[in-house]
Structure formats: structure tokens, C-alpha cells
Design a protein around this motif. Sequence first.
Motif, mmCIF file in Angstrom:
data_model
loop_
_atom_site.group_PDB
_atom_site.id
_atom_site.type_symbol
_atom_site.label_atom_id
_atom_site.label_comp_id
_atom_site.label_asym_id
_atom_site.label_seq_id
_atom_site.Cartn_x
_atom_site.Cartn_y
_atom_site.Cartn_z
ATOM 1 N N ASP A 222 57.956 -34.197 1.249
ATOM 2 C CA ASP A 222 58.160 -35.160 2.339
ATOM 3 C C ASP A 222 59.537 -34.901 2.940
ATOM 4 N N GLY A 223 59.884 -35.652 3.975
ATOM 5 C CA GLY A 223 61.142 -35.415 4.675
ATOM 6 C C GLY A 223 62.368 -35.521 3.792
ATOM 7 N N CYS A 224 62.384 -36.465 2.872
ATOM 8 C CA CYS A 224 63.540 -36.622 1.979
ATOM 9 C C CYS A 224 63.669 -35.427 1.035
ATOM 10 N N GLU A 225 62.554 -34.984 0.491
ATOM 11 C CA GLU A 225 62.583 -33.845 -0.425
ATOM 12 C C GLU A 225 62.917 -32.546 0.311
ATOM 13 N N ILE A 226 62.429 -32.403 1.540
ATOM 14 C CA ILE A 226 62.778 -31.229 2.339
ATOM 15 C C ILE A 226 64.281 -31.199 2.582
ATOM 16 N N SER A 227 64.866 -32.345 2.848
ATOM 17 C CA SER A 227 66.310 -32.439 3.070
ATOM 18 C C SER A 227 67.081 -32.024 1.817
ATOM 19 N N ARG A 228 66.654 -32.502 0.650
ATOM 20 C CA ARG A 228 67.302 -32.110 -0.613
ATOM 21 C C ARG A 228 67.185 -30.601 -0.820
ATOM 22 N N TRP A 229 65.988 -30.063 -0.529
ATOM 23 C CA TRP A 229 65.741 -28.626 -0.686
ATOM 24 C C TRP A 229 66.699 -27.837 0.207
ATOM 25 N N ARG A 230 66.784 -28.226 1.472
ATOM 26 C CA ARG A 230 67.659 -27.508 2.406
ATOM 27 C C ARG A 230 69.116 -27.569 1.963
ATOM 28 N N MET B 155 70.316 -27.627 -0.996
ATOM 29 C CA MET B 155 70.575 -26.776 -2.153
ATOM 30 C C MET B 155 69.951 -25.387 -2.034
ATOM 31 N N ALA B 156 69.495 -25.004 -0.844
ATOM 32 C CA ALA B 156 68.811 -23.726 -0.646
ATOM 33 C C ALA B 156 69.556 -22.522 -1.226
ATOM 34 N N PRO B 157 70.890 -22.428 -1.120
ATOM 35 C CA PRO B 157 71.554 -21.253 -1.699
ATOM 36 C C PRO B 157 71.350 -21.120 -3.215
ATOM 37 N N LEU B 158 71.071 -22.220 -3.873
ATOM 38 C CA LEU B 158 70.841 -22.195 -5.315
ATOM 39 C C LEU B 158 69.493 -21.567 -5.658
ATOM 40 N N PHE B 159 68.565 -21.557 -4.684
ATOM 41 C CA PHE B 159 67.206 -21.102 -4.948
ATOM 42 C C PHE B 159 67.002 -19.615 -4.687
ATOM 43 N N GLY B 160 68.056 -18.891 -4.428
ATOM 44 C CA GLY B 160 68.032 -17.439 -4.448
ATOM 45 C C GLY B 160 67.428 -16.695 -3.285
ATOM 46 N N GLY B 161 67.176 -17.339 -2.176
ATOM 47 C CA GLY B 161 66.667 -16.618 -1.012
ATOM 48 C C GLY B 161 65.216 -16.204 -1.117
ATOM 49 N N THR B 162 64.450 -16.825 -2.025
ATOM 50 C CA THR B 162 63.032 -16.519 -2.088
ATOM 51 C C THR B 162 62.349 -17.087 -0.838
ATOM 52 N N THR B 163 61.145 -16.653 -0.535
ATOM 53 C CA THR B 163 60.424 -17.150 0.625
ATOM 54 C C THR B 163 60.387 -18.675 0.566
ATOM 55 N N GLY B 164 60.751 -19.309 1.656
ATOM 56 C CA GLY B 164 60.737 -20.763 1.712
ATOM 57 C C GLY B 164 61.960 -21.409 1.110
ATOM 58 N N SER B 165 62.833 -20.655 0.481
ATOM 59 C CA SER B 165 63.981 -21.279 -0.184
ATOM 60 C C SER B 165 65.016 -21.783 0.815
ATOM 61 N N ARG B 166 65.003 -21.232 2.026
ATOM 62 C CA ARG B 166 65.994 -21.665 3.003
ATOM 63 C C ARG B 166 65.569 -22.937 3.700
ATOM 64 N N GLY B 167 64.375 -23.429 3.428
ATOM 65 C CA GLY B 167 63.959 -24.724 3.945
ATOM 66 C C GLY B 167 63.218 -24.684 5.256
ATOM 67 N N GLU B 168 62.860 -23.507 5.756
ATOM 68 C CA GLU B 168 62.097 -23.455 6.991
ATOM 69 C C GLU B 168 60.750 -24.122 6.782
ATOM 70 N N ILE B 169 60.263 -24.714 7.828
ATOM 71 C CA ILE B 169 58.941 -25.363 7.747
ATOM 72 C C ILE B 169 57.985 -24.574 8.594
#
Length: 117
Positions: free
Chosen positions: A93-101, A103-117
Motif C-alpha cells: 500500500d502507499g505507506c509501505e511503498i513509502s517505507r520501501w523507497r 530504505m531502497a539503498p539497503l535492498f541492493g539495487g535488485t529489480t523493484g528495490s528502488r521503489g518504482e511502480i
Amino acid sequence: MRDLELTIRVTEDPDSPEYEFRLIVRDGRPADGCTVPDPAAALSAMERFGEDIFFPKPGPPKLCTQQYGGPQVAVVTGSINGRPVSVTFRRTDGCEISRWRAMAPLFGGTTGSRGEI
């Protein structure tokens, strides 16, 4: 963040392989053993958003947009300044997407890790 040792496990979707990264910080600097592609960016994101993103405090209910950002899941375990961490990031949801975005650098640049929708 003076000392932390985190393991980050990211899956892009339920049928894809799991990626695993480690972020190790000693005396406020990335240390040997880091496997996050950009440890400085991951540490910077953590300093910017603080420990609260890992240890949310109770508060009033949030209104979150009902949008789906994707099937990606990141599970972060370990410790921050001696405090145990076990938290899951999703894009449900929007709140979780915001949290993901955030902390995106922590997720290693995998597909979708940068938070694009």
C-alpha cells in the motif's frame, strides 16, 4: 548509527530467487563484510530516516493509499547499536511503498528495490 550488523533478504516475487546482502557498520563507517552494493548510500538512508523505520512507535492510525506497488519483499534482521532488528518491508500500500523507497539503498539495487511502480 554507530554499530550495526544487518542481513537483508530480498525477493522480487514468490517464484524468484532470494538475494542476500549484509550491511556491517563499526564506529559509524561501513566495515569489512558488507555486501550491499552501495554501503555508504544504505548507511546514509538509515541515518536520514533513523531507527524509527525499524522500530515504529504506536500512534494514531495512518491513512494509506490503496495502491499495489509489487510483490517484492525485503526481510531485515540483525542488530542496530545492540538492539535486535527483525522487520519486513513490502510494497502492499502507499505507506509501505513509502517505507520501501526510503530504505531502497539497503535492498541492493535488485529489480523493484528502488521503489518504482
